[in-house]
Design an enzyme around this catalytic site. Structure first.
Site, PDB file in Angstrom:
ATOM      1  N   TYR A  88      -4.421   4.525   6.143  1.00  0.00           N
ATOM      2  CA  TYR A  88      -5.025   3.578   7.095  1.00  0.00           C
ATOM      3  C   TYR A  88      -6.366   4.105   7.617  1.00  0.00           C
ATOM      4  O   TYR A  88      -7.308   3.337   7.814  1.00  0.00           O
ATOM      5  CB  TYR A  88      -4.072   3.316   8.268  1.00  0.00           C
ATOM      6  CG  TYR A  88      -2.926   2.397   7.918  1.00  0.00           C
ATOM      7  CD1 TYR A  88      -3.119   1.018   7.864  1.00  0.00           C
ATOM      8  CD2 TYR A  88      -1.666   2.892   7.630  1.00  0.00           C
ATOM      9  CE1 TYR A  88      -2.072   0.165   7.533  1.00  0.00           C
ATOM     10  CE2 TYR A  88      -0.621   2.047   7.303  1.00  0.00           C
ATOM     11  CZ  TYR A  88      -0.835   0.679   7.251  1.00  0.00           C
ATOM     12  OH  TYR A  88       0.199  -0.162   6.915  1.00  0.00           O
ATOM     13  N   LYS A 147       0.839  -1.190   0.000  1.00  0.00           N
ATOM     14  CA  LYS A 147       0.000   0.000   0.000  1.00  0.00           C
ATOM     15  C   LYS A 147       0.875   1.241   0.000  1.00  0.00           C
ATOM     16  O   LYS A 147       1.977   1.167   0.535  1.00  0.00           O
ATOM     17  CB  LYS A 147      -0.965   0.031   1.178  1.00  0.00           C
ATOM     18  CG  LYS A 147      -0.410  -0.289   2.563  1.00  0.00           C
ATOM     19  CD  LYS A 147       0.641   0.504   3.241  1.00  0.00           C
ATOM     20  CE  LYS A 147       0.666   1.960   3.370  1.00  0.00           C
ATOM     21  NZ  LYS A 147       1.894   2.468   4.064  1.00  0.00           N
TER      22      LYS A 147
END
Ligand code: NDP
Length: 372
Positions: free
Chosen positions: A223, A138
């Site tokens: 996140y 990510k």
């Protein structure tokens, strides 16, 4: 979770008793995260042998269905050291010039790309062209357009594209999702996500916009973006954001230091989040419903996750995130297993769409509508 049966009862109660929300796939064919069926082992080459790759490789020693079998690196000394540590033969080691040759290597099923964000796109496309499954760290890449090209390339090559969302397999996180789907919090009203740390070394790629594609938002704020979606159980329809930059020397143009952002969801729930490279102790999720609440703290870090709800502490086992992730990814790739929260390219693309909306709003001062 006390027993597998209890957990499955809880999961199936949610999957069959209530409408499953858009971001959450049906768990009907799932075995539990970390409880992977016997089956074909996923042979993985890691591309980019840096800090996080070191953690992933160490974790994979504990995997039942994933094995480190190959190395791709621009640093010959690292290859040597990793070969010795993980018993990798010369024929499975490559550099950035010659790794297209993995095409002819039956010892490698998938390549896990763990390089600076802006490099993921080209690397994933090369991996797909070599006919191997691609796992990207990510953020999947640094723009929606790039993400779409990666998805397309993997589809065309008939390989899977997965993204390293390790929290999607974390027990406390999954229990809160189960409780939410079972209606235990009542109507969801609010989510708060706090994601940040004080970044050190000013020479690192994270502070170079060409390699990072952005600042704290791309790295750690993602996140809270992703977490808001799996905690609320919906995709946001608008976002607005404000950026604060206290140190323009450390955080050059294109590198956001601190961004506060709000989101709205179709049900009327709202979220308020913070992403920063200048504050410590920020790793906390809070989900509020009319009948109860849930808190994760830390919510996404490596330290043991702790969870609390209106019913009391969640006493669940802590797992080695990366080991469970890789076992689960083997099951996704070889058995077609559907995870409770998806980890595919389409899932990652949604986060990129939100992040582009956040940057656009921070620049324009206007609320941005989202279509995920
Ligand atoms: P590092 O800087 O520690 O490692 C990156 C590695 O990429 C380098 O060691 C190098 O490996 C390779 N590389 C190739 N080209 C370059 C380049 N131009 N500049 C720098 N490195 C290059 O980064 P991290 O491991 O911390 O992060 C890598 C990725 O993993 C990022 O996308 C990050 O967001 C993600 N990440 C995810 C985490 C998670 O919890 N899911 C946690 C931490 C990071 P070599 O010498 O072998 O070529």
């Amino acid at each position: 979770m006390n027993t597998r049966r209890e957990f499955l009862q809880k999961i199936s109660g949610s999957a069959f008793g209530l409408t499953v929300l858009p971001t959450i796939a049906s768990a009907s064919c799932a075995n539990l995260p970390g409880e992977v069926n016997e089956g074909r082992v996923l042979n993985v080459a890691i591309l980019g042998l840096g800090g996080y790759a070191t953690r992933v490789a160490a974790a994979m020693v504990n995997c039942k269905r994933a094995k480190l079998t190959g190395l791709i690196s621009g640093t010959p000394e690292k290859i040597k050291a990793w070969q010795a540590k993980y018993n990798i033969p010369d024929k499975n080691c490559y550099n950035y010039e010659n790794y297209d040759a993995i095409k002819n290597n039956p010892d490698i099923d998938a390549v896990y790309v763990i390089t600076p964000n802006a490099l993921h796109k080209e690397e994933v496309i090369r991996v797909a062209a070599a006919g191997k499954h691609a796992i990207s760290e990510k953020p999947m890449t640094i723009s929606v357009k790039d993400g779409e090209e990666m998805i397309e390339a993997c589809k065309k090559a008939n390989v899977k594209l997965l993204v390293g969302y390790r929290m999607h397999f974390e027990p406390h996180t999954l229990e809160i999702i189960r409780m939410r789907n079972a209606g235990e919090f009542g109507k969801i009203t609010f989510f708060q996500g706090l994601s940040g740390f004080v970044i050190g070394d000013t020479k690192q790629w994270r502070l170079n916009p060409k390699l990072s594609g952005g600042g704290s938002m791309m790295d750690i704020g993602i996140y809270s973006v992703n977490g808001s979606r799996y905690m609320v159980g919906e995709d946001p329809i608008w976002v607005n954001a404000v950026e604060t930059k206290n140190d323009p020397v450390k955080f050059v143009q294109g590198i956001d230091e601190t961004i506060q952002f709000q989101m709205g969801f179709p049900s009327g729930a709202v979220a308020s989040c913070l992403s920063t490279y200048s504050m410590n102790w920020l790793d906390r999720f809070f989900l509020d419903g009319l009948n109860g609440f849930a808190e994760l703290h830390p919510a996404t870090g490596y330290d043991p996750t702790t969870g609390l709800t209106h019913k009391g502490p969640l006493n669940l086992p802590n797992t080695i995130h990366q080991a469970v992730q890789m076992d689960e990814m083997a099951a996704i790739i070889f058995d077609g297993k559907k995870p409770i929260v998806p980890v595919d390219g389409e899932e990652a693309l949604k986060d990129l769409k939100v992040i582009e909306g956040i940057y656009k709003s921070a620049q324009s001062g206007k609320t941005v509508n989202l279509q995920l």
